[in-house]
Structure formats: C-alpha cells, structure tokens
Scaffold this motif. Structure first.
Motif, PDB file in Angstrom:
ATOM      1  N   GLY A 168       0.832  -1.193   0.000  1.00 44.12           N
ATOM      2  CA  GLY A 168       0.000   0.000   0.000  1.00 44.12           C
ATOM      3  C   GLY A 168       0.866   1.241   0.000  1.00 44.12           C
ATOM      4  N   GLY A 169       0.266   2.335   0.444  1.00 45.95           N
ATOM      5  CA  GLY A 169       1.039   3.562   0.482  1.00 45.95           C
ATOM      6  C   GLY A 169       0.140   4.766   0.638  1.00 45.95           C
ATOM      7  N   HIS A 170       0.731   5.937   0.465  1.00 47.38           N
ATOM      8  CA  HIS A 170      -0.023   7.177   0.623  1.00 47.38           C
ATOM      9  C   HIS A 170       0.621   8.239  -0.256  1.00 47.38           C
ATOM     10  N   SER A 171      -0.228   9.059  -0.904  1.00 49.62           N
ATOM     11  CA  SER A 171       0.333  10.142  -1.714  1.00 49.62           C
ATOM     12  C   SER A 171      -0.327  11.464  -1.375  1.00 49.62           C
ATOM     13  N   VAL A 172       0.430  12.538  -1.518  1.00 51.71           N
ATOM     14  CA  VAL A 172      -0.113  13.883  -1.326  1.00 51.71           C
ATOM     15  C   VAL A 172       0.327  14.749  -2.492  1.00 51.71           C
ATOM     16  N   ASP A 173      -0.447  15.796  -2.750  1.00 52.36           N
ATOM     17  CA  ASP A 173      -0.060  16.769  -3.753  1.00 52.36           C
ATOM     18  C   ASP A 173       1.097  17.578  -3.167  1.00 52.36           C
ATOM     19  N   ASP A 174       2.158  17.750  -3.958  1.00 52.00           N
ATOM     20  CA  ASP A 174       3.375  18.355  -3.415  1.00 52.00           C
ATOM     21  C   ASP A 174       4.055  19.107  -4.555  1.00 52.00           C
ATOM     22  N   PRO A 175       4.456  20.363  -4.336  1.00 50.87           N
ATOM     23  CA  PRO A 175       5.089  21.103  -5.430  1.00 50.87           C
ATOM     24  C   PRO A 175       6.368  20.435  -5.946  1.00 50.87           C
ATOM     25  N   GLU A 176       7.021  19.656  -5.092  1.00 51.17           N
ATOM     26  CA  GLU A 176       8.249  18.982  -5.519  1.00 51.17           C
ATOM     27  C   GLU A 176       8.061  17.478  -5.353  1.00 51.17           C
ATOM     28  N   PRO A 177       8.383  16.679  -6.388  1.00 54.25           N
ATOM     29  CA  PRO A 177       8.179  15.240  -6.242  1.00 54.25           C
ATOM     30  C   PRO A 177       9.064  14.647  -5.145  1.00 54.25           C
ATOM     31  N   LYS A 178       8.472  13.744  -4.407  1.00 49.55           N
ATOM     32  CA  LYS A 178       9.231  13.027  -3.364  1.00 49.55           C
ATOM     33  C   LYS A 178       8.774  11.581  -3.378  1.00 49.55           C
ATOM     34  N   PHE A 179       9.729  10.698  -3.138  1.00 51.51           N
ATOM     35  CA  PHE A 179       9.351   9.287  -3.089  1.00 51.51           C
ATOM     36  C   PHE A 179      10.196   8.537  -2.062  1.00 51.51           C
TER      37      PHE A 179
END
Ligand code: CO
Ligand code: CO
Length: 325
Positions: free
Chosen positions: A112-123
């Motif tokens: 699974g996982g979680h994502s948010v809107d972010d001006p800079e990509p992060k992973f």
C-alpha cells in the motif's frame, strides 16, 4: 531527526529494543521472545532524471536500514509527494515500477502507500522487517581489536552532485546507479552469519558520521586507513572540479574526527561524503573477517574492504594513512 526526537519523553516499554536514542538505522520492537519488528522510513527528492531509476534507488535505500539492523524486510508502503498539475501520473507509474523491481529482488512486498499533492516530487517507503532479538546488529557492541569492513565504495554524493551539474558521463552515471541499486541483503546476511559486533549503513552523514555513531554507541574509538578506502571511479576528479555536495562540509564541521597530516583535503571530503543507498559498515572480530570477505565476494558486494579497526581510545576517531592493518 535524532536531535528532534531527543525531546520525546522517555519511553518505558521492555519490548522497545531500539529507539531514536541510539541513533540507529531503524526502530526495533520485540513481539515474541524470538521475533522483533524492524521498522524504518525514508524518502527524498529525485537524484537522477530517469523516474524508474529514482524509484529503484529510493527503494534500495529504504530497505537498507532494515538490512543495517541485520533484519529481513517483510513488506513496504510507498510514500509519494507528487505535483499532479505539473507532472503526468504516468511518470509516477515509472517511479513505482522501478521501486517494485527492487522490492521484488529483496523478496519483500509492497502492500500500500499514501500520496499527497506536493510542489516537488518526493518518493520513499516505510519498510517493516523482522530480526531475531538476539541477532540484531546495532551501533553498540563493537570491541577494541574488531576490524571495520565497508561494503560499497565512497563518492556517491560527489557523483550525484556532478550529475546535477551535468558533468557526469554515461559510464560514471551507470556505475553510480549500479552501486545505489545494489541491495545490502547479502552484506547483512554475511554480517550476521560471521558474528559482526556492530553495523550501520553509510548514508547522509558520510563514513565519518556513521562511524561516529558506532564509536559513541559502543563506547570505543576507531582508526581508519585512507589508503584502504574503496572509491567510485571518477570521484576524486569530479570533487577536484568542485562537485562537492553541501552536506560534506557540514559533516566535516560537525563530526569530530582527527585527520593525520598526511590526509589530503580531498580525502577528507571523501570521508564525509553524504550519500544515498550506501554500503554497510561492520565491526567484526579479526578472526571472522576471512569468512565475511568470502561471503561478500560471493554475493557480489561492489567493493567490500577492511578499512580500519576499533580501538580502546574511547570517543576518538583517527584517520591516517598506512596504519599497518
Ligand atoms: Co541507515
Ligand atoms: Co534512513
């Protein structure tokens, strides 16, 4: 992080085997007499242009903190910050595909996982692993006379900086990617099998910072021979051209180390090079080193090398040349 977490009120639970206080790579929590959970989280902004490669590096880096505790990863959750308006979701798909390939190789699962809107990509990832409570590897336990073994070459931070500046050639990039996506699984298994007394992985604080954690954690000292440090091809030349990450000087300024007069400023930079997905640094009794080296070689560790030894000079790290190891 350790600095901030120091202010968390003291935790009193006998099942907490490792928390933020020891500056270790992951938290360890015992769930039965012979099983403990190893949990870690890591994420960062892109360090290469190719999305799948970035995902692969981030996954190898996140898994590494479980390996650095002598553990085995069980499953992971993806953490994503993504500028939905600016970057297509198909690109994120590539990142996740790259990560999946490395997680597959580790025999681990992404659940699974979680994502948010972010001006800079992060992973990055949360990784949950397990370890036998009696066989976990921490910063504590190194003893005077143990040898120090490093399993990947230094210089990743320098190559990553050169890449940003656009002065890294194809073969140098390929080598850096190869090193960063190599899992520390074999290195961890070998360390546990051959009785390593302490272990960590070498990442943002460079060799000196992570060695400092072992030295302080174990109440010992250490001696490093710069002539024995494995380096990525091109690292010295690129550093001489100015490709030095900002974190290097910060590491040199804040981490107490005694450099010998015969250690060049270039070598000092390499010792402090902050890196992503670095190798394991193990302390291991001298008579066990041969077995460890054989396993590491068989497992394809990119550049394992005996680089120094643990000393009784409590709290002191000496870095010199040709210390007769
Ligand atoms: Co670590
Ligand atoms: Co970490």
């Amino acid at each position: 992080m350790a600095q901030v977490l120091r202010h968390v009120p003291g935790i009193r639970d006998p099942n907490v085997l490792v928390d933020a206080a020891s500056r270790d790579d992951a938290a360890v929590y015992r769930i039965s007499p012979d099983r403990a959970l190893v949990v870690t989280v890591d994420f960062f902004t892109p360090i290469v242009d190719d999305p799948a490669t970035w995902g692969a590096i981030a996954a190898a880096n996140a898994l590494s903190d479980v390996y650095a505790m002598g553990g085995k990863p069980l499953f992971a959750l993806n953490l994503v910050g993504w500028p939905r308006e600016k970057l297509p979701m198909s690109l994120l798909g590539e990142v996740l595909r790259g990560a999946q390939s490395v997680v597959d190789r580790a025999g681990c699962l992404i659940l699974g996982g979680h994502s948010v809107d972010d001006p800079e990509p992060k992973f990055g990832m949360v990784v949950v692993g397990e370890v036998h409570p009696d066989r976990m590897l921490t910063n504590q336990g190194a003893r005077p006379g143990d040898l120090l073994v490093l399993t990947k070459p230094l210089g990743i931070g320098i190559l990553a900086t050169a890449l940003k500046k656009g002065i890294l050639d194809e073969s140098e990039l390929a080598q850096a990617v190869e090193v960063m996506t190599t899992l520390n699984d074999g290195a961890a298994r070998a360390a546990v099998a051959h009785g390593a007394t302490a272990a960590t992985d070498v990442t943002g604080f460079g060799l000196i910072g992570h060695l400092r954690n072992i030295v302080d954690g174990s109440g010992v000292g250490a001696r490093i021979d710069v002539a024995r440090l494995p380096l990525l091809p091109g690292a010295t030349e690129l550093a001489a051209q100015g490709s030095v990450p900002g974190g290097t000087r910060r590491n040199l300024e804040t981490i107490p180390v005694e450099f010998g007069d015969d250690v060049s400023s270039m070598e000092q930079l390499l010792c402090a090079d902050p890196r992503t997905s670095g190798g394991l640094l193990n302390a291991i009794p001298e008579d066990r080193v041969r077995g460890l080296s054989d396993d590491l070689r068989a497992g394809g560790a990119p550049a394992y090398r005996v680089i120094g030894e643990i000393t009784a000079e409590r709290g002191v790290i000496r870095i010199g040349r040709g210390s007769g190891l």
